[in-house]
Design an enzyme around this catalytic site. Structure first.
Site, PDB file in Angstrom:
ATOM      1  N   LYS A 559       4.162   5.641  -6.450  1.00  0.00           N
ATOM      2  CA  LYS A 559       4.586   7.033  -5.824  1.00  0.00           C
ATOM      3  C   LYS A 559       6.079   7.312  -5.957  1.00  0.00           C
ATOM      4  O   LYS A 559       6.605   8.230  -6.079  1.00  0.00           O
ATOM      5  CB  LYS A 559       4.132   6.876  -4.483  1.00  0.00           C
ATOM      6  CG  LYS A 559       2.735   7.063  -3.962  1.00  0.00           C
ATOM      7  CD  LYS A 559       2.791   7.085  -2.541  1.00  0.00           C
ATOM      8  CE  LYS A 559       2.563   5.544  -1.927  1.00  0.00           C
ATOM      9  NZ  LYS A 559       1.495   4.824  -2.515  1.00  0.00           N
ATOM     10  N   LEU A 593      -9.083  10.591  -3.444  1.00  0.00           N
ATOM     11  CA  LEU A 593      -9.452  11.648  -3.164  1.00  0.00           C
ATOM     12  C   LEU A 593      -8.905  12.985  -4.023  1.00  0.00           C
ATOM     13  O   LEU A 593      -7.921  12.845  -4.247  1.00  0.00           O
ATOM     14  CB  LEU A 593      -9.259  11.968  -1.783  1.00  0.00           C
ATOM     15  CG  LEU A 593      -9.754  11.071  -0.501  1.00  0.00           C
ATOM     16  CD1 LEU A 593      -9.328  11.794   0.853  1.00  0.00           C
ATOM     17  CD2 LEU A 593     -11.223  11.314  -0.440  1.00  0.00           C
ATOM     18  N   GLU A 648       0.265  -2.980   2.317  1.00  0.00           N
ATOM     19  CA  GLU A 648       1.293  -3.633   1.485  1.00  0.00           C
ATOM     20  C   GLU A 648       1.355  -4.988   1.728  1.00  0.00           C
ATOM     21  O   GLU A 648       1.263  -5.411   2.818  1.00  0.00           O
ATOM     22  CB  GLU A 648       2.682  -2.845   1.178  1.00  0.00           C
ATOM     23  CG  GLU A 648       2.530  -1.397   0.844  1.00  0.00           C
ATOM     24  CD  GLU A 648       1.976  -1.275  -0.605  1.00  0.00           C
ATOM     25  OE1 GLU A 648       2.278  -2.159  -1.380  1.00  0.00           O
ATOM     26  OE2 GLU A 648       1.368  -0.156  -0.779  1.00  0.00           O
ATOM     27  N   LYS A 663       4.353  10.421   0.290  1.00  0.00           N
ATOM     28  CA  LYS A 663       3.136  11.281  -0.065  1.00  0.00           C
ATOM     29  C   LYS A 663       3.260  12.774   0.326  1.00  0.00           C
ATOM     30  O   LYS A 663       2.889  13.918  -0.504  1.00  0.00           O
ATOM     31  CB  LYS A 663       1.843  10.548   0.774  1.00  0.00           C
ATOM     32  CG  LYS A 663       1.379   9.314   0.326  1.00  0.00           C
ATOM     33  CD  LYS A 663       0.512   8.629   1.149  1.00  0.00           C
ATOM     34  CE  LYS A 663       0.012   7.296   0.706  1.00  0.00           C
ATOM     35  NZ  LYS A 663      -0.976   6.671   1.302  1.00  0.00           N
TER      36      LYS A 663
END
Length: 800
Positions: A559, A593, A648, A663
């Protein structure tokens, strides 16, 4: 009657010689035959090399002696041929020159020796044969090196000659050579033996010309360069002629023409696999469409610019006449308007001579600057698509551009059915594979470099290897993992890394920089490149722009690339746009998703998204879904999540709220908001005294979290549960929105309250839908789920 022609590679070894003898024996039982031969193996190159050594006063005698001692020269008297060659080489050495006339006489001995050797071996096998010198009936002009045949005279002489031959004897005719009416030896140019065979087929009205080579026929591309090239069963004469004109090594440009008069079929066959039907070339019409790709790599591009010649007629005529006077043939041509710009190809060996001819012709124009430049570009390749209609050329052209191959020059024939493009020579093999995969619907090679082979990365590699064969069958996509790396070492294999990759990494991986991977891909001409980042590394993100500029598409479960500075975020996207590359990261939010795609589509369609809210972390979802309703300590639930691989390696990455914040920021930036990470209001769930200790110490002391979270649960109102949520709101039409992550209580019967397991849930509120949000829910954690999401991104990119 049939004419059988055997190329040099068909006579290159004892094994192939035996095959040739067996083929001749079988064919002679079926019908009358005439055999045409090239020089054995590399004989022509050897003779040319000896002549060059003699010309330069170097030791040619040693090489000549080695040539005389070749195994197939044993048991046959070649004294006359060797004596002639000896005298010729001695003369070349004395005068330090090898004229075209002398060179033709030298090279002709290769075919003469070949004919004699084969006839001797056939006779030894009880097959009555005779060596025939085609100089007795193939009559040419005196254009040494590329002589023009007098077909009328040659036809008459050929028919008279063969009428005098005894019955039931097999003629072994020398290809490639002829003679002037004065009896001077000439050669017919590149692949001239095929031309000789075609002429004899015409003159003798053969039923079929069978050309035996080292391959099973004509392929959709050179099978040495394109592994999944397909054999073409049938071609029309015109299609074959186009292939020959555009450099197909198996055909000579002049081979087809003599066959047209009597519509004599030509069949390309394999000496080592004679039962294969080969490729039939005939007058029979074939289906329209692209037939084959050919490549010429021995060309140079000349660019002629005459900015001061605008409106002046006859410039092209001067260009082409000056070259014709030097015997230089032009290949692909592309012209600008009004004769002021011209680009064309010539043989690389003739490029310097062509430049000098043009400079001489336009000497005054160069002085007055009416001609602004005559330049030369070497190391060029011409890739021709035979049967390509311009109406569908957009796809192969786009595929080239996506692979960072920008054509230098573009040309299509008058029929509009053949397209040629010029590319850099070092890009030729890659270009050939890219276009072949695009055009012929065979398995398209997708070359993958995977970085990060921990839990998610390792799972992805195993998923790819387990399903690669079925994907190839179903989707015509061949996934080839050519690189697996981590932060320090990489394993490279251009042919693909296999199921024992873990052991191979331990044994064979090496230290690397990202440029080493890029260089490896270029050196091995790998096309359709995808780099996949399954690390959690902020430093690896620095490689993204270099990878994109070097022809890689990007896929990432990391990310960080989308959540560091907004300036990098914009620079990366501008680089992607300039280089026609894609960057997919669906697993950045919600594992696999379809969240990011949904938000992109809504935003692009003009839908005003007013708020996004939800449980963004599958790890935290699992923890609080269980902790809220179970009578267990928080540390026990957390340890269970760790053991299941939901968190994690250091669970503080999840508990800090930073992962949810990233996110949330990714979704904000999909809406063109310019927020930075430090602007997010993040609730850190880790007590301050546990934030700075090392990971092992933290993992040993998980029970220190219990009292804090037990109090959170005790403070819950009945009918509510704990959920760690992220929310994006504010005026999302402005430059920035409000981003917040926090632990809250929600009604147990609400959408968020009813979450189970490690599911994530996202509520997307829009202007059109009002208070009824679009809800996307599903598994939000786990290596297999994330890896499967990355795999989905790979297949989406491969389809493009």
């Amino acid at each position: 009657m049939k004419v059988l022609k055997f190329g040099g590679k068909s006579l290159a070894s004892e094994h192939t010689f035996k095959n040739v003898i067996q083929i001749i024996e079988n064919k002679s039982k079926e019908s009358e035959i005439v055999v045409v031969v090239s020089a054995i193996g590399d004989t022509t190159d050897i003779l040319e090399n000896i002549a060059e050594l003699a010309k330069n006063n170097q030791d040619y005698q040693s090489t000549f002696n080695e040539f005389k001692e070749r195994v197939y020269h044993k048991d046959i008297n070649l004294e006359a041929e060797f004596q002639l060659l000896s005298k010729l080489f001695e003369g070349v050495s004395l005068i330090e020159d090898c004229t075209p006339k002398i060179k033709d006489l030298i090279l002709s001995q290769g075919e003469i020796i070949s004919s004699r050797v084969l006839a001797k071996q056939l006779n030894a096998a009880q097959l009555r044969s005779v060596s025939i010198d085609s100089r007795d009936f193939i009559i040419t002009d005196d254009s040494f090196g590329n002589a023009i045949v007098d077909e009328s005279l040659s036809k008459s002489k050929t028919q008279n000659y063969f009428n005098e031959l005894p019955l039931k004897i097999i003629p072994i005719v020398t290809g490639f050579i002829g003679a002037t009416q004065k009896g001077e030896t000439t050669t017919l140019g590149r692949n001239g033996s095929n031309y000789t065979a075609a002429l004899l087929s015409n003159f003798l009205k053969a039923e079929e010309l069978q050309n035996y080579t080292h391959v099973d026929g004509i392929f959709t591309a050179n099978p040495d360069w394109v592994k999944n090239a397909q054999k073409i069963e049938e071609l029309h004469f015109e299609e074959a002629n186009e292939l020959a004109n555009f450099g197909a090594s198996i055909l000579h440009a002049k081979t087809i023409i003599p066959l047209l008069e009597n519509s004599t079929p030509l069949r390309i066959l394999n000496t080592l696999n004679p039962k294969n039907a080969g490729t039939l070339i005939s007058a029979k019409a074939t289906d329209n469409g692209i037939k084959s790709l050919s490549l010429q790599s021995d060309v140079s591009l000349i660019q002629f610019e005459g900015r001061g010649l605008l409106g002046i007629v006859g410039v092209d005529a001067r260009v082409f006449t000056s070259l014709a006077n030097e015997g230089i043939s032009i290949g692909v041509i592309s012209q600008g308007s009004s004769e002021r710009g011209l680009g064309f190809t010539v043989k690389q060996s003739e490029a310097d001579k062509a430049i000098k001819a043009l400079q001489k012709e336009f000497e005054k124009d160069l002085y007055t600057k009416d001609v602004s430049g005559i330049s030369l570009i070497d190391d060029i390749a011409v890739l021709s698509i035979i049967g390509q209609d311009l109406s569908t050329f957009d796809k192969p052209y786009a595929a080239l551009v996506k692979n960072k191959i920008i054509p230098i020059l573009f040309n299509n024939t008058v029929t509009g059915k053949n397209v040629s493009i010029l590319v850099r020579k070092h890009e030729a093999k890659k270009a050939l594979n890219v276009i072949h995969g695009q055009i012929f619907g065979v398995a398209k090679n997708i070359n993958l470099a995977l970085f990060g082979h921990g839990l998610v990365g390792g799972t992805l590699i195993d998923q790819i290897l387990a399903t690669a064969s079925s994907i190839e069958k179903k989707k015509n996509i061949r996934l080839n993992i050519f690189a697996i790396g981590n932060s320090k070492k990489v394993l490279l294999n251009e042919n693909g890394i296999g199921k024992n990759w873990r052991e191979d990494i331990k044994a064979n991986s090496e230290n690397y920089q990202i440029q080493d991977v890029i260089r490896f891909a270029n050196e091995n001409h790998l096309e359709n490149l995808i780099a996949i980042d399954n690390t959690a590394s902020s430093s690896f993100v620095d490689n993204y722009i270099s990878l994109v500029q070097s022809g890689f598409d990007l896929i990432s479960s990391n990310k960080i690339g989308n959540t560091i500075s907004y300036s990098f975020y914009k620079e990366l996207r501008e680089t992607l746009k300039r280089n026609h590359k894609e960057y997919l990261y669906e697993t950045n939010v919600g594992a696999g998703l379809p969240l990011i795609d949904t938000i992109k589509l809504l935003h692009l369609s003009g839908e005003n998204i007013t708020k996004i809210k939800g449980v963004f972390s599958g790890s935290l979802s699992y923890i609080f879904n269980n902790f809220s309703i179970q009578d267990r300590p928080f540390s026990t639930v957390l340890q269970e999540a760790i053991e299941k691989g939901y968190t994690e390696p250091d669970p503080r990455e999840d508990l800090s709220g930073n992962d949810v914040g990233r996110k949330l920021l990714i979704l904000a930036r999909e809406l063109d908001l310019k927020n930075e990470f430090q602007e997010i209001k993040i609730q850190n769930l880790i007590p301050e005294e546990l934030q700075a200790i090392d990971t092992p110490a933290f993992l040993k002391g998980l029970d220190k979290l219990d009292s804090y979270f037990e109090k959170q649960k005790q403070d819950l109102v009945p009918g509510t549960v704990l959920r760690y949520v992220g929310e994006l709101n504010g005026d999302l039409q402005e430059e920035k929105g409000f981003l917040e992550t926090k632990l809250i209580a929600v009604p147990i019967n609400s959408a968020l309250g009813q979450l189970k397991g490690s599911d994530s849930l996202f509520e997307i509120y829009t202007e059109s839908y009002g208070d009824n949000p679009i809800i996307i829910q599903g598994a939000g954690a786990g290596a297999a789920v994330t890896a499967r999401g990355v795999f989905g991104d790979i297949l989406r990119l491969a389809d493009k």
